[in-house]
Design a protein around this motif. Structure first.
Motif, PDB file in Angstrom:
ATOM      1  N   GLY A 179       0.668  -1.215   0.004  1.00 21.47           N
ATOM      2  CA  GLY A 179      -0.098  -0.053  -0.034  1.00 21.47           C
ATOM      3  C   GLY A 179       0.960   1.190   0.100  1.00 21.47           C
ATOM      4  N   GLU A 180       0.865   2.191   1.136  1.00 21.84           N
ATOM      5  CA  GLU A 180       1.332   3.154   1.228  1.00 21.84           C
ATOM      6  C   GLU A 180       2.892   2.966   1.824  1.00 21.84           C
ATOM      7  OE1 GLU A 180       0.736   6.323   0.042  1.00 21.84           O
ATOM      8  OE2 GLU A 180      -0.732   5.334  -0.996  1.00 21.84           O
ATOM      9  N   MET A 181       3.203   1.932   2.445  1.00 26.14           N
ATOM     10  CA  MET A 181       4.285   1.443   3.219  1.00 26.14           C
ATOM     11  C   MET A 181       5.512   0.987   2.355  1.00 26.14           C
ATOM     12  SD  MET A 181       3.848   2.558   6.343  1.00 26.14           S
ATOM     13  CE  MET A 181       2.707   4.110   5.785  1.00 26.14           C
ATOM     14  N   ILE A 182       6.665   1.283   2.529  1.00 20.62           N
ATOM     15  CA  ILE A 182       7.858   0.655   1.916  1.00 20.62           C
ATOM     16  C   ILE A 182       8.750  -0.165   3.006  1.00 20.62           C
ATOM     17  CG2 ILE A 182       9.718   1.017   0.465  1.00 20.62           C
ATOM     18  CD1 ILE A 182       7.577   2.216  -0.664  1.00 20.62           C
ATOM     19  N   VAL A 183       9.003  -1.337   2.671  1.00 23.55           N
ATOM     20  CA  VAL A 183       9.691  -2.275   3.387  1.00 23.55           C
ATOM     21  C   VAL A 183      11.398  -2.008   3.177  1.00 23.55           C
ATOM     22  CG1 VAL A 183      10.045  -4.550   4.224  1.00 23.55           C
ATOM     23  CG2 VAL A 183       7.725  -3.903   3.373  1.00 23.55           C
ATOM     24  N   LEU A 184      11.981  -1.574   4.499  1.00 26.00           N
ATOM     25  CA  LEU A 184      13.528  -1.452   4.455  1.00 26.00           C
ATOM     26  C   LEU A 184      14.311  -2.413   5.144  1.00 26.00           C
ATOM     27  CD1 LEU A 184      13.249   2.615   4.580  1.00 26.00           C
ATOM     28  CD2 LEU A 184      13.166   1.039   2.341  1.00 26.00           C
ATOM     29  N   LYS A 227       6.170  -4.314  11.044  1.00 26.44           N
ATOM     30  CA  LYS A 227       6.426  -3.398  11.927  1.00 26.44           C
ATOM     31  C   LYS A 227       7.176  -4.101  13.215  1.00 26.44           C
ATOM     32  CE  LYS A 227       3.996   0.508  10.026  1.00 26.44           C
ATOM     33  NZ  LYS A 227       3.030   1.534  10.426  1.00 26.44           N
ATOM     34  N   ALA A 228       6.506  -5.261  13.516  1.00 23.97           N
ATOM     35  CA  ALA A 228       6.839  -5.969  14.810  1.00 23.97           C
ATOM     36  C   ALA A 228       8.591  -6.342  14.793  1.00 23.97           C
ATOM     37  CB  ALA A 228       6.178  -7.221  15.096  1.00 23.97           C
ATOM     38  N   VAL A 244      12.595  -1.697   8.852  1.00 27.13           N
ATOM     39  CA  VAL A 244      11.781  -0.429   8.956  1.00 27.13           C
ATOM     40  C   VAL A 244      10.913  -0.237   7.765  1.00 27.13           C
ATOM     41  CG1 VAL A 244      12.214   2.427   8.856  1.00 27.13           C
ATOM     42  CG2 VAL A 244      13.950   0.951   9.684  1.00 27.13           C
ATOM     43  N   ILE A 245       9.710   0.096   8.364  1.00 29.12           N
ATOM     44  CA  ILE A 245       8.229  -0.080   7.573  1.00 29.12           C
ATOM     45  C   ILE A 245       7.802   1.462   7.578  1.00 29.12           C
ATOM     46  CG2 ILE A 245       6.403  -0.906   6.839  1.00 29.12           C
ATOM     47  CD1 ILE A 245       8.358  -3.027   6.952  1.00 29.12           C
TER      48      ILE A 245
END
Length: 320
Positions: free
Chosen positions: A53-58, A108-109, A114-115
């Motif tokens: 969605g709007e979140m990027i996974v780093l 996020k847990a 970093v999300i």
């Protein structure tokens, strides 16, 4: 007198405009090569960007985080919705992979990730600048797929084809392609004054260029004149194109310009703006540097508005 000598502040080196100067080679001819694409998705050297969605996974690092995942790492994060081939990045295949927003939230847990959203990534410099263009490309494309799963002609479910660059309807055979919405964003100038406005969505101190979507059958210059007249009551003459910027919120192309204001009296469209005023070059220079005596600011360097304002501030004569 030079531009730098005429200003009360030194603005320093020109910053990079976010989401531009992409190092991606899109190699569109590879989008029909299923075997080659499958091999690249299995290649440990391929780059994968994961977006929910709007979140990027780093991948979490000390300061600048890493958005690159190897294919097996990306598969292990969460089930994929769509996969889009972005092109070749420094000789390696690059893909954008979608996961459900709920899956991104669950990640996020994990302490090693970093999300966060793309706007925060760009403004805070959370990844190397070279990653912003492909991240913008991936986010825009995956957003389009998430909202175009059904045919606008007959309503049947569509299928993703050509490595994500087309959706095809098996029922009526219609073909659907991703779109980019053109938006004009402009600074109207009258002598030593530039026109800035405030949207109700802005931070309390921020003023920016006026902007609006280009309508069907409308030239860029005409859109600049129409939007400025509608929002500010200012008629414009000459229009000068500056540069453009992909803006993946969700998928627009910002077209930056200066416009020649023919009058200075203002009539604000209160449905669009909560503030509208003329600023001097000195004031805008102070705003760019976050040194305005009233605490007023301009958009950060990642945004094209920053560069449009700065280009005018640094000009040492007529800009048309």
């Amino acid at each position: 007198m030079s531009a730098s000598m005429s200003l009360p502040f030194d603005l320093g080196p020109r910053p990079h405009l976010g989401y531009t100067q992409s190092r991606i080679d899109r190699v569109a001819e590879r989008r029909l090569d299923g075997d080659w694409l499958a091999a690249r998705m299995a290649d440990v050297a391929s780059r994968i960007y994961v977006i929910g969605g709007e979140m990027i996974v780093l991948k979490k690092r000390d300061t600048v985080h890493d958005p690159d995942f190897e294919p097996h790492e990306a598969r292990a994060l969460a089930p994929h919705t769509e996969t889009v081939f972005l092109g070749m990045f420094d000789g390696h295949a690059c893909f954008g992979v979608g996961i459900l927003p709920a899956a991104a939230e669950a990640l996020k847990a994990r302490g090693d990730l970093v999300i966060t959203d793309l706007r925060s990534i760009a403004i805070q410099g959370l990844v190397a600048a070279e990653h912003l263009p492909p991240l913008a490309e991936a986010k825009a494309m995956l957003h389009w797929h998430a909202r175009h799963r059904f045919c606008s002609n007959c309503g049947a479910a569509t299928s993703m084809v050509e490595a994500g660059w087309k959706r095809s309807c098996p029922n009526c055979k219609a073909e659907h392609f991703p779109r980019t919405d053109p938006v004009v964003i402009m600074l109207s100038v009258s002598g030593d004054k530039g026109l800035l406005g405030r949207s109700g969505r802005f931070a309390a101190t921020m003023w920016s260029c006026l902007a609006g979507f280009v309508e069907p059958g409308e030239a860029i210059e005409d859109a600049v004149r129409r939007e400025t007249l509608e929002e500010a009551g200012v008629r414009c003459g000459r229009v000068k194109y500056l540069y453009s910027q992909p803006w993946p919120f969700p998928m627009s192309l910002m077209i930056g310009a200066h416009a020649e204001a023919l009058n200075e009296d203002l009539t604000m469209d209160k449905n669009e703006l909560v503030g509208l005023r003329w600023f001097s070059k000195d004031e805008c220079a102070a705003m760019l540097l976050r040194k305005h005596p009233e605490g007023l600011t301009c958009p950060p360097p990642v945004a094209i508005a920053h560069h449009i304002i700065r280009s005018w501030v640094e000009s040492d004569g007529a800009i048309f």
